[in-house]
Every structure is written in C-alpha cells, then in structure tokens.
Design a protein around this motif. Structure first.
Motif, mmCIF file in Angstrom:
data_model
loop_
_atom_site.group_PDB
_atom_site.id
_atom_site.type_symbol
_atom_site.label_atom_id
_atom_site.label_comp_id
_atom_site.label_asym_id
_atom_site.label_seq_id
_atom_site.Cartn_x
_atom_site.Cartn_y
_atom_site.Cartn_z
ATOM 1 N N ALA A 92 -6.457 -0.529 -12.369
ATOM 2 C CA ALA A 92 -7.210 -1.350 -13.312
ATOM 3 C C ALA A 92 -8.046 -2.405 -12.592
ATOM 4 C CB ALA A 92 -6.254 -2.006 -14.306
ATOM 5 N N ASP A 93 -7.544 -2.887 -11.432
ATOM 6 C CA ASP A 93 -8.280 -3.927 -10.709
ATOM 7 C C ASP A 93 -9.318 -3.360 -9.755
ATOM 8 O OD1 ASP A 93 -6.713 -2.879 -8.720
ATOM 9 O OD2 ASP A 93 -5.503 -4.675 -8.389
ATOM 10 N N GLY A 94 -9.443 -2.025 -9.718
ATOM 11 C CA GLY A 94 -10.465 -1.398 -8.894
ATOM 12 C C GLY A 94 -10.123 -1.282 -7.419
ATOM 13 N N ARG A 95 -8.963 -1.765 -6.991
ATOM 14 C CA ARG A 95 -8.611 -1.710 -5.568
ATOM 15 C C ARG A 95 -8.200 -0.294 -5.185
ATOM 16 N NH1 ARG A 95 -4.841 -6.933 -4.342
ATOM 17 N NH2 ARG A 95 -5.407 -6.499 -2.182
ATOM 18 N N ILE A 96 -8.516 0.074 -3.971
ATOM 19 C CA ILE A 96 -8.168 1.390 -3.443
ATOM 20 C C ILE A 96 -7.079 1.199 -2.401
ATOM 21 C CG2 ILE A 96 -9.003 3.399 -2.175
ATOM 22 C CD1 ILE A 96 -11.759 2.895 -3.353
ATOM 23 N N LEU A 97 -5.951 1.889 -2.566
ATOM 24 C CA LEU A 97 -4.837 1.775 -1.633
ATOM 25 C C LEU A 97 -5.065 2.757 -0.485
ATOM 26 C CD1 LEU A 97 -1.819 1.619 -4.116
ATOM 27 C CD2 LEU A 97 -3.277 -0.222 -3.284
ATOM 28 N N ALA A 98 -5.172 2.230 0.719
ATOM 29 C CA ALA A 98 -5.423 3.067 1.889
ATOM 30 C C ALA A 98 -4.879 2.381 3.126
ATOM 31 C CB ALA A 98 -6.918 3.346 2.055
ATOM 32 N N SER A 99 -4.419 3.193 4.079
ATOM 33 C CA SER A 99 -3.896 2.653 5.323
ATOM 34 C C SER A 99 -5.021 2.098 6.180
ATOM 35 C CB SER A 99 -3.164 3.748 6.105
ATOM 36 O OG SER A 99 -4.089 4.699 6.611
ATOM 37 N N PRO A 100 -4.715 1.207 7.115
ATOM 38 C CA PRO A 100 -5.760 0.674 7.995
ATOM 39 C C PRO A 100 -6.507 1.772 8.744
ATOM 40 C CG PRO A 100 -3.752 -0.629 8.194
ATOM 41 C CD PRO A 100 -3.409 0.569 7.355
ATOM 42 N N LYS A 101 -5.773 2.796 9.202
ATOM 43 C CA LYS A 101 -6.424 3.862 9.954
ATOM 44 C C LYS A 101 -7.379 4.644 9.061
ATOM 45 C CE LYS A 101 -5.564 7.693 13.137
ATOM 46 N NZ LYS A 101 -4.549 8.517 13.823
ATOM 47 N N ALA A 102 -6.959 4.906 7.822
ATOM 48 C CA ALA A 102 -7.833 5.632 6.905
ATOM 49 C C ALA A 102 -9.096 4.836 6.620
ATOM 50 C CB ALA A 102 -7.088 5.944 5.607
ATOM 51 N N PRO A 157 -1.532 6.199 -2.219
ATOM 52 C CA PRO A 157 -2.431 5.635 -1.205
ATOM 53 C C PRO A 157 -2.974 6.705 -0.276
ATOM 54 C CG PRO A 157 -0.157 5.285 -0.553
ATOM 55 C CD PRO A 157 -0.097 5.894 -1.927
ATOM 56 N N TYR A 158 -4.102 6.383 0.389
ATOM 57 C CA TYR A 158 -4.759 7.317 1.269
ATOM 58 C C TYR A 158 -4.383 7.038 2.724
ATOM 59 C CZ TYR A 158 -7.519 7.947 -2.955
ATOM 60 O OH TYR A 158 -7.900 8.176 -4.249
ATOM 61 N N HIS A 159 -4.198 8.132 3.472
ATOM 62 C CA HIS A 159 -3.854 8.038 4.895
ATOM 63 C C HIS A 159 -4.886 8.813 5.713
ATOM 64 C CE1 HIS A 159 0.019 6.138 4.045
ATOM 65 N NE2 HIS A 159 0.085 6.955 3.011
ATOM 66 N N ALA A 160 -4.699 8.829 7.023
ATOM 67 C CA ALA A 160 -5.691 9.435 7.908
ATOM 68 C C ALA A 160 -5.963 10.900 7.539
ATOM 69 C CB ALA A 160 -5.224 9.334 9.360
ATOM 70 N N GLU A 161 -4.920 11.644 7.150
ATOM 71 C CA GLU A 161 -5.130 13.054 6.835
ATOM 72 C C GLU A 161 -5.991 13.242 5.589
ATOM 73 O OE1 GLU A 161 -0.870 11.951 5.520
ATOM 74 O OE2 GLU A 161 -2.201 11.589 7.228
ATOM 75 N N ASP A 162 -6.054 12.228 4.712
ATOM 76 C CA ASP A 162 -6.876 12.341 3.515
ATOM 77 C C ASP A 162 -8.371 12.250 3.834
ATOM 78 O OD1 ASP A 162 -4.768 12.560 1.561
ATOM 79 O OD2 ASP A 162 -4.300 10.473 1.998
ATOM 80 N N ILE A 163 -8.707 11.774 5.024
ATOM 81 C CA ILE A 163 -10.118 11.722 5.415
ATOM 82 C C ILE A 163 -10.686 13.140 5.487
ATOM 83 C CG2 ILE A 163 -11.720 11.049 7.235
ATOM 84 C CD1 ILE A 163 -10.593 8.732 5.609
ATOM 85 N N VAL A 222 0.835 -1.197 0.000
ATOM 86 C CA VAL A 222 0.000 0.000 0.000
ATOM 87 C C VAL A 222 0.877 1.257 0.000
ATOM 88 C CG1 VAL A 222 -1.727 1.307 1.286
ATOM 89 C CG2 VAL A 222 -1.868 -1.188 1.182
ATOM 90 N N ALA A 223 1.880 1.290 0.867
ATOM 91 C CA ALA A 223 2.744 2.467 0.971
ATOM 92 C C ALA A 223 4.013 2.119 1.732
ATOM 93 C CB ALA A 223 2.009 3.618 1.679
ATOM 94 N N TRP A 224 5.085 2.817 1.405
ATOM 95 C CA TRP A 224 6.342 2.731 2.165
ATOM 96 C C TRP A 224 6.391 3.899 3.136
ATOM 97 C CZ3 TRP A 224 9.469 -1.378 2.062
ATOM 98 C CH2 TRP A 224 9.441 -2.232 0.956
ATOM 99 N N HIS A 225 6.786 3.630 4.384
ATOM 100 C CA HIS A 225 6.930 4.696 5.376
ATOM 101 C C HIS A 225 8.361 5.220 5.454
ATOM 102 C CE1 HIS A 225 2.874 4.319 6.762
ATOM 103 N NE2 HIS A 225 3.019 3.061 7.135
ATOM 104 N N LYS A 226 9.279 4.538 4.821
ATOM 105 C CA LYS A 226 10.673 4.965 4.796
ATOM 106 C C LYS A 226 11.158 5.044 3.357
ATOM 107 C CE LYS A 226 11.252 4.980 9.326
ATOM 108 N NZ LYS A 226 11.589 6.199 10.096
#
Length: 437
Positions: free
Chosen positions: A235-245, A267-273, A119-123
């Motif tokens: 293309a596969d319709g999946r949405i990349l988002a963190s567990p918190k988001a 990907p989406y994170h808490a601040e994107d809410i 979903v995302a790299w934090h480093k």
C-alpha cells in the motif's frame, strides 16, 4: 547489530544550547566502539534524559532538539550505569510464551531512525545459526543492509514477518542455546492483537483464513485463486529487495517495479534479476498496439545497373553493402547500423557518412538502426509482418518493377519520419546514382 545499550561518555553541548544539524552532540560507547553522534536537526538541546555515565537502552529517547531553549518536561530521566534501578516490569505475554534465549533487536542504522522495515529473513524458526550468519535484511529511508545473528545457537522465535516495520530497539527474534522443541513464529500484528493466542484457522496452502461472518461455500464451489504471498504491491508503494538485487538492478538499468507489475512475489533477491531481464520489453509489448505500414511501388529496380557500375569503377562487389548504404543514407543520419537479410541469412553493416567503400560488414550480432529484408528473388509479393525491434524495409517483386514496404512501431519513427524514410529510399532504389550527388 547485537548492541542492546549505549553508555553516554560525555555531552559536548549543555541543555539550552543552540545546535546545528551535523554538530557533534554527545559521545557514546558500546562493547566494540566509541563514536560521536551528530545533532539530526537545527534547534536547541532540551530535555536531556541521560547524564554522562548513564547506560541507555537502544531506541530510548535521550534528548530533544526543540524550537526553543526551554525543556518540555515530558520525558523521564535515565539513571547512571552504577546506580541500581528497578528492572522494568515484564510485558504481559501476548498469547504465546516466548522461549528463553538471547534477544535480537531491531538495530538503528541512522541517528534519526525510528523504525526498520524487515525485507526478508534468511533463517527459519528452529534453524541453527552462528554469530556471523546473516539473519535478516532491514531497510530504512536511507539504506538497506543485512544483519548478522550476533549469537550462536538456534532460532527459537521470529517475532515479525517480512514486510513489517518494527520500532528500533524492539525484540524481533530470540536465539536459544538449545534446539527449541516448539519454535515460535508470529507477526507484530499478531503480538498486538488480544486474540494472538487463538489458534489460526485452517489454511489452504497460504490462503487467507476463512471468515466466521460468511456462510461456508458449497463443496462444489471453486475458491478464487489467491495471489502468491508478497505478489500484491504494498500500500505504501515500497519494493522489498535485497541490497544486492537493488545494486544489480541499478547497474543494469532495470526497474524492479516491473516485477511488481508482473505479480512476482517480494522480497526480491539477486536471482530475481534474471526473471526481470527475461520479462518482455516494454517496447515489444507496445509495438503490436501501434505500428506504421507504408508501401511504395517503383516502375523499375535500378540497383542491378548500379551494382555493375560500382563493381567496374570502384571494385565494390557486395550488393548487400550497397543496399545498406542506400538505406542508411535515407535515414538522414551521420552513421547507422543496418542489418540486411537475404536468402535467409542476416549480416550487419556499419555505414558511416561518406563513400560507399567505407561500409564495413560484421558477422557479430548488432543492434540495428534499420533492417533491410531483400525478398526480390522470392515469390512473395506483399508483406504485413508487424513492427519489430527496429524499422524494417522489405523489398518484394512487383511485375517488372519493385515494391518497398516500411513497417515500424510508432515510437521508432514519427509519421513524418516514416514518410520521409520510405520516399528517400524509394528514390535511391529507382535512381541509385542520387546517392552520389
């Protein structure tokens, strides 16, 4: 998360045995735990490739659940942990020589999991990390979780990009003891390509590389703007988002798909809410497209005489409360929230079924079922303001009488409901005592 191998402690079933999904199949031990592993499906245990005592790399197939009790003979058996074996041949370098260090593999979050979506790299490459730092987020069909680095050091290589799926057990990052001079970052697609070692063509920001098959554009030609990375839907319709988001969106009843439609990069994170909450509501976007506007003209306004009667007989002095009561009764509901706007001020009223004396006023913001705008003492004689968040009844002067305009969105009231509301309210404004009958 830092597990590379698992030791088969014992098998609870023998080859050829019938098993049910959920049956305890074998016991596996790692550095931190020993646990029983369940059968992922109904069938027969076949092609057992690791006996008790064998140490097996994460991601290796150790048995099959088949439709019949016979082995397929397609798998190679693993050696026990105390049996020396030849080290596996090192895969040929794919373009860039990888730095030395501790390998971080794609973890298995479920028994039947083959791959994990990053979903995302934090480093970033070159960053210092501690063993407990969150390194990346991974998503499977059943869960999304954050994965720790598992080692102290520096990020020497990231071998997959956010949005890519990596097989369980594959190395996706390397953490070195010393700070790398030239950290590596590449995608799984680049590693699989025979041209991975070739330098990337010049990029403008993060734009797509220029194609060798196309002639260079004229110097004065404006290049079409490229969407931000991650802005295009997958293309596969999946949405990349963190567990918190995902959790925040679920708790607040929000649809992450609206961020995709708006072109907000994943990907989406808490601040994107907060960005999602700030998007215009679907209702407000549609009200300008389809709205209703009806008017009714009355020969006289009966509210003034009705107010005097209500004050004298019941001590009701608030004319706005009386108007709210007449409007709410016209909706045909047991109770309603009505906002009355008069002389530039707005006040909310809770109108229950029953006598007008039960109406209560509040200065707090309310979500009204109906808005009543009183412009009888203004010079405005006609309105066409468009639909709002709730149906709006507007009172304007019309000679010696009164004009009432109803504006609403089509999803607020059907055509029949709109005609009924305006007819009922017009009748009550002309003859308010009807409300008491």
């Amino acid at each position: 998360m830092a597990q590379d191998t698992g030791l088969i402690v014992s098998w609870f079933r023998s080859p050829g045995d019938a098993v049910k999904s959920g049956d305890a199949l074998f016991e596996v031990e790692t550095d931190k735990a020993t646990m029983e592993v369940e059968a992922p499906a109904d069938g027969y245990l076949t092609d057992v490739q690791a006996d008790a005592g064998a140490e097996v790399p994460v991601g290796n197939v150790i048995a099959l659940i088949s439709d019949t009790a016979e082995d397929s003979g397609t798998l190679t058996k693993a050696a026990p942990a105390d049996t020396p074996s030849e080290p596996p041949a090192e895969a040929p370098a794919q373009g860039t020589t990888l730095p030395e260090g501790a390998e971080v593999i794609m973890p298995a979050l479920g028994m039947a999991q083959d791959t994990g979506l990053i979903v995302a790299w934090h480093k970033s490459p070159g960053d210092a990390v501690a063993s407990g730092d969150m390194l990346f987020e991974v998503e499977t069909d059943k869960s999304t979780m954050e994965v720790e680095a598992g080692h102290d050091g520096f990020v020497a290589a990231l071998l997959a990009e956010a949005g890519e799926e990596a097989p369980v057990g594959d190395v996706i990052a390397i953490i070195s003891t010393d700070k790398p001079g030239a950290p590596v970052q590449r995608s799984i697609a680049e590693a699989a390509s025979p041209k991975a070692a070739a330098p990337r063509p010049a990029r403008d920001g993060d734009a797509k590389p220029a194609s060798a098959d196309k002639a260079p554009a004229p110097a004065n030609a404006a290049a079409p703007p490229e969407p931000a990375p991650g802005a295009k839907p997958r293309a596969d319709g999946r949405i990349l988002a963190s567990p918190k988001a995902r959790r925040l969106a679920l708790e607040q009843g929000l649809d992450l798909g609206r961020l995709v439609e708006a072109g907000h990069p994943q990907p989406y994170h808490a601040e994107d809410i907060e960005v999602l909450k700030a998007l215009p509501s679907e209702a407000s976007q549609s009200t300008t497209a389809v709205s209703r506007r009806l008017t009714a003209d009355l020969p006289h306004d009966g509210v003034a005489a009705f107010k005097a009667w209500a004050s004298e007989t019941a001590g009701l002095e608030d004319e706005n409360a009386l108007l709210a009561g007449l409007a709410a009764a016209s909706l045909g509901r047991d109770s309603a929230m009505v906002a009355v706007e008069s002389f530039g001020a707005r006040r909310g009223y809770t109108v229950p079924a029953g006598p007008l004396g039960a109406i209560t006023a509040t200065d707090e913001d309310i979500v009204p079922d109906l808005i009543l705008r009183d412009l009888r003492l203004s010079r405005i004689t006609s309105v066409s303001l468009g639909a709002e968040d709730a149906p709006v009844l507007t009172l304007t002067p019309a000679g010696d009488g009164l004009s009432i305009t109803l504006e609403c969105a089509s999803h607020h009231l059907t055509a029949t409901e709109a005609v009924s509301l305006l007819s009922e309210f017009a009748g009550r404004m002309e003859h308010p005592l009807r409300h008491l009958l």
